[in-house]
Design a protein around this motif. Structure first.
Motif, short mmCIF file in Angstrom:
data_model
loop_
_atom_site.label_atom_id
_atom_site.label_comp_id
_atom_site.label_asym_id
_atom_site.label_seq_id
_atom_site.Cartn_x
_atom_site.Cartn_y
_atom_site.Cartn_z
N UNK A 197 0.83 -1.20 0.00
CA UNK A 197 0.00 0.00 0.00
C UNK A 197 0.87 1.25 0.00
N UNK A 198 1.91 1.23 0.82
CA UNK A 198 2.80 2.39 0.89
C UNK A 198 3.53 2.62 -0.41
N UNK A 199 3.91 1.52 -1.08
CA UNK A 199 4.66 1.67 -2.33
C UNK A 199 3.78 2.14 -3.47
N UNK A 200 2.50 1.75 -3.48
CA UNK A 200 1.61 2.10 -4.58
C UNK A 200 0.93 3.44 -4.38
N UNK A 201 0.99 4.01 -3.16
CA UNK A 201 0.36 5.30 -2.92
C UNK A 201 1.06 6.38 -3.72
N UNK A 202 0.30 7.27 -4.28
CA UNK A 202 0.87 8.35 -5.09
C UNK A 202 1.79 9.21 -4.23
N UNK A 203 3.05 9.41 -4.66
CA UNK A 203 3.96 10.22 -3.86
C UNK A 203 3.50 11.66 -3.73
N UNK A 204 2.64 12.13 -4.65
CA UNK A 204 2.19 13.51 -4.57
C UNK A 204 1.26 13.74 -3.38
N UNK A 205 0.68 12.64 -2.82
CA UNK A 205 -0.23 12.77 -1.70
C UNK A 205 0.51 12.80 -0.37
N UNK A 206 1.79 12.49 -0.37
CA UNK A 206 2.53 12.51 0.88
C UNK A 206 2.78 13.96 1.29
N UNK A 207 2.68 14.25 2.59
CA UNK A 207 2.92 15.63 3.03
C UNK A 207 4.30 16.11 2.63
N UNK A 208 4.38 17.35 2.17
CA UNK A 208 5.65 17.98 1.84
C UNK A 208 5.76 19.26 2.64
N UNK A 209 6.65 19.24 3.61
CA UNK A 209 6.78 20.38 4.52
C UNK A 209 7.82 21.35 4.00
N UNK A 210 7.65 22.65 4.24
CA UNK A 210 8.69 23.62 3.88
C UNK A 210 9.96 23.35 4.68
N UNK A 211 11.09 23.82 4.18
CA UNK A 211 12.34 23.61 4.92
C UNK A 211 12.35 24.40 6.22
N UNK A 212 13.30 24.07 7.07
CA UNK A 212 13.42 24.77 8.34
C UNK A 212 14.59 24.23 9.14
N UNK A 213 14.88 24.86 10.26
CA UNK A 213 16.01 24.41 11.07
C UNK A 213 15.74 23.05 11.70
N UNK A 214 16.81 22.30 11.92
CA UNK A 214 16.69 20.98 12.52
C UNK A 214 16.28 21.14 13.99
N UNK A 215 15.24 20.43 14.43
CA UNK A 215 14.80 20.58 15.82
C UNK A 215 15.63 19.75 16.78
N UNK A 216 15.73 20.22 18.00
CA UNK A 216 16.34 19.46 19.08
C UNK A 216 15.29 18.58 19.74
N UNK A 217 15.70 17.46 20.33
CA UNK A 217 14.74 16.64 21.08
C UNK A 217 14.05 17.47 22.17
N UNK A 218 12.75 17.28 22.31
CA UNK A 218 11.92 17.90 23.33
C UNK A 218 11.75 19.40 23.09
N UNK A 219 12.82 20.15 22.88
CA UNK A 219 12.74 21.60 22.74
C UNK A 219 12.29 22.04 21.36
N UNK A 220 12.54 21.23 20.34
CA UNK A 220 12.27 21.67 18.99
C UNK A 220 13.23 22.78 18.59
N UNK A 221 12.67 23.92 18.14
CA UNK A 221 13.50 25.06 17.75
C UNK A 221 13.38 26.23 18.73
N UNK A 222 12.91 25.96 19.93
CA UNK A 222 12.72 27.04 20.90
C UNK A 222 14.03 27.75 21.21
N UNK A 223 15.15 27.05 21.12
CA UNK A 223 16.44 27.68 21.42
C UNK A 223 16.79 28.76 20.41
#
Length: 410
Positions: A22-48
């Motif tokens: 199912x995962x292989x046949x699903x259209x890749x265009x339907x998968x979420x595509x997020x804008x770029x951004x800074x790499x988050x830290x565990x728990x804190x995310x990008x709060x720092x």
């Protein structure tokens, strides 16, 4: 027993293979595509990267690196930030109702418990919003009768300004007139500027707004369980309860008697009338009447007052802008003539300055939106938000989109 275990393992393997296909046949265009951004830290995310003050400046700096649309993590919460006219316009104009939802914000869940107009949801939100729009229209908002009340309040404010004789005056004074217009709509009568109830209510509203923008409440909204353990929300809840106490008194002592079928003369009166009718879901019970009144008081006073105060401050800082506004008003209105709604089109520069003031000050910056459906925005696919509630608190992450525009010179 061995055959039974073998059968179970066989079923699990078949289910795993089916899921993989199912995962292989699903259209890749339907998968979420997020804008770029800074790499988050565990728990804190990008709060720092954001700090606890001047987050707007930190976000603008991030937009210079990642573009006008980027992703940040507030703790575990993935948030899309929009910066700049084009992408904000695409989001607000091009997506229709797909970006009209608001996620449950922990502090407002504690304050209103799912009631009110602005931070409720579902059937209660729809009923409250439709009722409020209908009631404000029936009370004459944007009609000549309301214009007269606004001009009357303007005369009262002018009298207060003249009493200082050109000497320094408290900036908060500029908020008294718009607050009184709101109270006229809510309770059917205005307050004297020296009324202790009026003074106390405006002071409490100002304190609540300061607390809502404090680092402690930002931390509470990002980590609600930790914030509740640390009791970070207690100061604002305490002040809100003081506001509720005044509003309860006003509901009991300042409202006009319920009419016998005649049109309501105030928003509160209309709410109480609605509660007397068939209300099986208790959408207009006493608790929600108080919640709706609280929302209207908070939203209808601080925002307009802050806009006027900042307008004065910025025009003092930019006297050439003040001069052009005054020249346009003198030319269009003439000596001694009060402004009317029909003058607005003839005052393009003055209108542009007021709009620029609201853009510049980033009014209400910490109120996000969330997607009501999967949407394409800026070349990215943002999935529909999903969350569950337990004890009135959000338990799972959602997709939030907040709008941020660059500040510019007037």
């Amino acid at each position: 027993m061995a055959l039974l275990l073998l059968g179970v393992w066989g079923i699990l393997l078949l289910l795993g293979l089916w899921g993989l296909l199912q995962g292989c046949t699903r259209s890749p265009s339907l998968a979420p595509r997020w804008p770029p951004g800074p790499r988050p830290l565990p728990f804190l995310g990008n709060l720092h990267l954001l700090g606890v003050t001047q987050q707007d400046r930190a976000l603008m700096e991030l937009s210079e690196r990642y573009g006008p649309m980027f992703t940040i993590h507030l703790g575990s919460q993935k948030t899309v930030v929009l910066s700049g006219y084009e992408v904000v316009r695409e989001a607000l104009v091009g997506t229709g109702h797909e970006l009209a939802d608001r996620p449950p914000i922990p502090i407002f869940q504690h304050i209103q418990r799912g009631g009110g107009i602005f931070f409720s949801s579902g059937a209660r939100w729809r009923a409250g919003r439709q009722f409020t729009v209908r009631t404000l229209q029936s009370l004459g908002v944007q009609q000549p009768s309301m214009v007269g009340k606004v001009l009357q309040e303007l005369a009262c404010l002018k009298g207060q300004l003249d009493s200082y004789g050109g000497q320094p005056l408290p900036l908060a004074l500029l908020g008294w007139a718009p607050c009184n217009i709101t109270f006229t709509l809510l309770f059917g009568q205005r307050f004297d500027y020296q009324d202790p109830v009026f003074v106390s209510l405006l002071s409490l509203i100002d304190q609540v707004m300061v607390l809502l923008g404090s680092p402690g409440i930002q931390l509470f909204n990002t980590f609600p369980r930790l914030g509740a353990f640390l009791r970070l929300h207690r100061p604002v809840l305490s002040k809100i309860e003081e506001v509720r106490t005044i509003l309860r008194t006003l509901l009991e002592t300042r409202r006009p008697p319920l009419p016998t079928g005649g049109p309501a003369q105030s928003y509160v009166e209309a709410l109480l009338q609605q509660g007397q009718e068939d209300d099986p879901e208790d959408m207009f019970g006493e608790a929600n009447v108080l919640a709706c009144t609280l929302d209207m008081v908070m939203a209808g006073t601080e925002t307009t007052a802050a806009t006027l105060q900042w307008a004065v401050f910025l025009m003092v800082k930019h006297p050439h802008v003040q001069g052009r506004v005054q020249e346009e008003l003198d030319r269009v209105l003439g000596p001694g003539q009060l402004p009317q709604p029909e003058h607005q089109r003839a005052l393009p520069y003055t209108s542009a300055v007021l709009h620029e003031v609201q853009r510049y000050i980033t009014l209400l910056p910490h109120v996000p939106r969330c997607t009501a459906a999967d949407i394409q925005l800026g070349g990215y696919l943002l999935p529909k938000s999903s969350w569950t509630r337990r004890s009135g608190r959000p338990q799972a992450s959602s997709t939030q989109t907040t709008f941020w525009t660059r500040r510019g010179a007037l």
